[in-house]
Write a protein that holds these residues in place. Structure first.
Motif, PDB file in Angstrom:
ATOM      1  N   LYS A  24      36.183  30.834  47.880  1.00  9.49           N
ATOM      2  CA  LYS A  24      36.870  30.689  46.592  1.00  9.49           C
ATOM      3  C   LYS A  24      35.866  30.515  45.462  1.00  9.49           C
ATOM      4  O   LYS A  24      36.044  31.074  44.375  1.00  9.49           O
ATOM      5  CB  LYS A  24      37.843  29.504  46.640  1.00  9.49           C
ATOM      6  CG  LYS A  24      39.060  29.772  47.478  1.00  9.49           C
ATOM      7  CD  LYS A  24      39.969  28.568  47.517  1.00  9.49           C
ATOM      8  CE  LYS A  24      41.168  28.837  48.419  1.00  9.49           C
ATOM      9  NZ  LYS A  24      42.048  27.664  48.519  1.00  9.49           N
ATOM     10  N   LEU A  25      34.814  29.758  45.715  1.00  3.20           N
ATOM     11  CA  LEU A  25      33.770  29.557  44.714  1.00  3.20           C
ATOM     12  C   LEU A  25      33.055  30.869  44.401  1.00  3.20           C
ATOM     13  O   LEU A  25      32.850  31.226  43.234  1.00  3.20           O
ATOM     14  CB  LEU A  25      32.780  28.503  45.203  1.00  3.20           C
ATOM     15  CG  LEU A  25      31.580  28.223  44.313  1.00  3.20           C
ATOM     16  CD1 LEU A  25      32.011  27.776  42.926  1.00  3.20           C
ATOM     17  CD2 LEU A  25      30.691  27.174  44.965  1.00  3.20           C
ATOM     18  N   LEU A  26      32.700  31.609  45.426  1.00  2.00           N
ATOM     19  CA  LEU A  26      32.004  32.879  45.220  1.00  2.00           C
ATOM     20  C   LEU A  26      32.885  33.896  44.501  1.00  2.00           C
ATOM     21  O   LEU A  26      32.407  34.635  43.625  1.00  2.00           O
ATOM     22  CB  LEU A  26      31.520  33.438  46.556  1.00  2.00           C
ATOM     23  CG  LEU A  26      30.436  32.626  47.252  1.00  2.00           C
ATOM     24  CD1 LEU A  26      30.131  33.231  48.616  1.00  2.00           C
ATOM     25  CD2 LEU A  26      29.190  32.521  46.405  1.00  2.00           C
ATOM     26  N   ILE A  27      34.157  33.923  44.845  1.00  2.00           N
ATOM     27  CA  ILE A  27      35.081  34.844  44.178  1.00  2.00           C
ATOM     28  C   ILE A  27      35.241  34.470  42.710  1.00  2.00           C
ATOM     29  O   ILE A  27      35.243  35.342  41.831  1.00  2.00           O
ATOM     30  CB  ILE A  27      36.443  34.879  44.907  1.00  2.00           C
ATOM     31  CG1 ILE A  27      36.272  35.577  46.255  1.00  2.00           C
ATOM     32  CG2 ILE A  27      37.513  35.553  44.057  1.00  2.00           C
ATOM     33  CD1 ILE A  27      37.460  35.430  47.175  1.00  2.00           C
ATOM     34  N   CYS A  28      35.339  33.184  42.434  1.00  2.00           N
ATOM     35  CA  CYS A  28      35.437  32.729  41.048  1.00  2.00           C
ATOM     36  C   CYS A  28      34.215  33.191  40.257  1.00  2.00           C
ATOM     37  O   CYS A  28      34.346  33.741  39.165  1.00  2.00           O
ATOM     38  CB  CYS A  28      35.560  31.206  40.990  1.00  2.00           C
ATOM     39  SG  CYS A  28      35.599  30.562  39.299  1.00  2.00           S
ATOM     40  N   PHE A  29      33.041  32.975  40.811  1.00  4.19           N
ATOM     41  CA  PHE A  29      31.831  33.389  40.101  1.00  4.19           C
ATOM     42  C   PHE A  29      31.781  34.903  39.930  1.00  4.19           C
ATOM     43  O   PHE A  29      31.412  35.405  38.868  1.00  4.19           O
ATOM     44  CB  PHE A  29      30.568  32.898  40.804  1.00  4.19           C
ATOM     45  CG  PHE A  29      29.327  33.329  40.090  1.00  4.19           C
ATOM     46  CD1 PHE A  29      28.979  32.768  38.878  1.00  4.19           C
ATOM     47  CD2 PHE A  29      28.522  34.327  40.609  1.00  4.19           C
ATOM     48  CE1 PHE A  29      27.848  33.190  38.188  1.00  4.19           C
ATOM     49  CE2 PHE A  29      27.393  34.750  39.939  1.00  4.19           C
ATOM     50  CZ  PHE A  29      27.052  34.180  38.722  1.00  4.19           C
ATOM     51  N   TYR A  30      32.162  35.628  40.957  1.00  2.99           N
ATOM     52  CA  TYR A  30      32.173  37.085  40.872  1.00  2.99           C
ATOM     53  C   TYR A  30      33.107  37.553  39.752  1.00  2.99           C
ATOM     54  O   TYR A  30      32.778  38.462  38.991  1.00  2.99           O
ATOM     55  CB  TYR A  30      32.605  37.690  42.207  1.00  2.99           C
ATOM     56  CG  TYR A  30      32.657  39.190  42.191  1.00  2.99           C
ATOM     57  CD1 TYR A  30      31.503  39.941  42.351  1.00  2.99           C
ATOM     58  CD2 TYR A  30      33.867  39.853  42.010  1.00  2.99           C
ATOM     59  CE1 TYR A  30      31.550  41.338  42.322  1.00  2.99           C
ATOM     60  CE2 TYR A  30      33.923  41.245  41.980  1.00  2.99           C
ATOM     61  CZ  TYR A  30      32.761  41.978  42.136  1.00  2.99           C
ATOM     62  OH  TYR A  30      32.812  43.343  42.096  1.00  2.99           O
ATOM     63  N   ASP A  31      34.270  36.898  39.656  1.00  4.05           N
ATOM     64  CA  ASP A  31      35.255  37.292  38.647  1.00  4.05           C
ATOM     65  C   ASP A  31      34.848  36.889  37.232  1.00  4.05           C
ATOM     66  O   ASP A  31      35.102  37.619  36.278  1.00  4.05           O
ATOM     67  CB  ASP A  31      36.624  36.680  38.961  1.00  4.05           C
ATOM     68  CG  ASP A  31      37.281  37.301  40.184  1.00  4.05           C
ATOM     69  OD1 ASP A  31      36.843  38.390  40.627  1.00  4.05           O
ATOM     70  OD2 ASP A  31      38.228  36.679  40.707  1.00  4.05           O
ATOM     71  N   THR A  32      34.235  35.711  37.081  1.00  5.91           N
ATOM     72  CA  THR A  32      33.955  35.169  35.749  1.00  5.91           C
ATOM     73  C   THR A  32      32.509  35.354  35.301  1.00  5.91           C
ATOM     74  O   THR A  32      32.236  35.301  34.105  1.00  5.91           O
ATOM     75  CB  THR A  32      34.264  33.666  35.697  1.00  5.91           C
ATOM     76  OG1 THR A  32      33.370  32.965  36.561  1.00  5.91           O
ATOM     77  CG2 THR A  32      35.716  33.378  36.068  1.00  5.91           C
ATOM     78  N   LYS A  33      31.596  35.492  36.245  1.00 11.83           N
ATOM     79  CA  LYS A  33      30.153  35.563  35.959  1.00 11.83           C
ATOM     80  C   LYS A  33      29.659  34.323  35.211  1.00 11.83           C
ATOM     81  O   LYS A  33      28.715  34.366  34.446  1.00 11.83           O
ATOM     82  CB  LYS A  33      29.794  36.817  35.141  1.00 11.83           C
ATOM     83  CG  LYS A  33      30.253  38.116  35.735  1.00 11.83           C
ATOM     84  CD  LYS A  33      29.575  38.425  37.041  1.00 11.83           C
ATOM     85  CE  LYS A  33      29.906  39.818  37.538  1.00 11.83           C
ATOM     86  NZ  LYS A  33      30.965  39.858  38.517  1.00 11.83           N
ATOM     87  N   ASP A  34      30.340  33.186  35.432  1.00  7.90           N
ATOM     88  CA  ASP A  34      30.004  31.951  34.731  1.00  7.90           C
ATOM     89  C   ASP A  34      30.357  30.756  35.619  1.00  7.90           C
ATOM     90  O   ASP A  34      31.533  30.460  35.827  1.00  7.90           O
ATOM     91  CB  ASP A  34      30.788  31.872  33.420  1.00  7.90           C
ATOM     92  CG  ASP A  34      30.388  30.701  32.547  1.00  7.90           C
ATOM     93  OD1 ASP A  34      29.660  29.794  33.011  1.00  7.90           O
ATOM     94  OD2 ASP A  34      30.806  30.681  31.375  1.00  7.90           O
ATOM     95  N   TRP A  35      29.320  30.097  36.147  1.00  7.90           N
ATOM     96  CA  TRP A  35      29.542  28.945  37.028  1.00  7.90           C
ATOM     97  C   TRP A  35      30.364  27.861  36.341  1.00  7.90           C
ATOM     98  O   TRP A  35      31.123  27.138  36.993  1.00  7.90           O
ATOM     99  CB  TRP A  35      28.215  28.357  37.500  1.00  7.90           C
ATOM    100  CG  TRP A  35      27.512  29.197  38.495  1.00  7.90           C
ATOM    101  CD1 TRP A  35      26.325  29.855  38.319  1.00  7.90           C
ATOM    102  CD2 TRP A  35      27.912  29.494  39.839  1.00  7.90           C
ATOM    103  NE1 TRP A  35      25.985  30.543  39.447  1.00  7.90           N
ATOM    104  CE2 TRP A  35      26.932  30.334  40.405  1.00  7.90           C
ATOM    105  CE3 TRP A  35      29.007  29.149  40.614  1.00  7.90           C
ATOM    106  CZ2 TRP A  35      27.027  30.812  41.705  1.00  7.90           C
ATOM    107  CZ3 TRP A  35      29.091  29.624  41.909  1.00  7.90           C
ATOM    108  CH2 TRP A  35      28.109  30.444  42.440  1.00  7.90           C
TER     109      TRP A  35
END
Length: 56
Positions: A24-35
């Motif tokens: 879920k964390l990796l997908i969030c970063f992939y989608d937003t490009k912002d930690w």
């Protein structure tokens, strides 16, 4: 690395029991490009990871 070989990073994460939280964390970063936009996912992963080593 062949398709049959397991990624060592994924293997370590699976051993913690936090694979789903990590995904879920990796997908969030992939989608937003912002930690910074993934604070909720990061916290869930952090809590899971800490719990998996609570015996230390």
């Amino acid at each position: 690395m062949t398709e049959e070989e397991e990624d060592p990073y994924n293997a370590r994460i699976e051993k913690t029991g936090c694979f789903e939280e990590n995904e879920k964390l990796l997908i969030c970063f992939y989608d937003t490009k912002d930690w910074r936009k993934c604070a909720k996912e990061m916290q869930a992963f952090r809590e899971c990871f800490k719990a998996s080593f609570s015996y230390l």
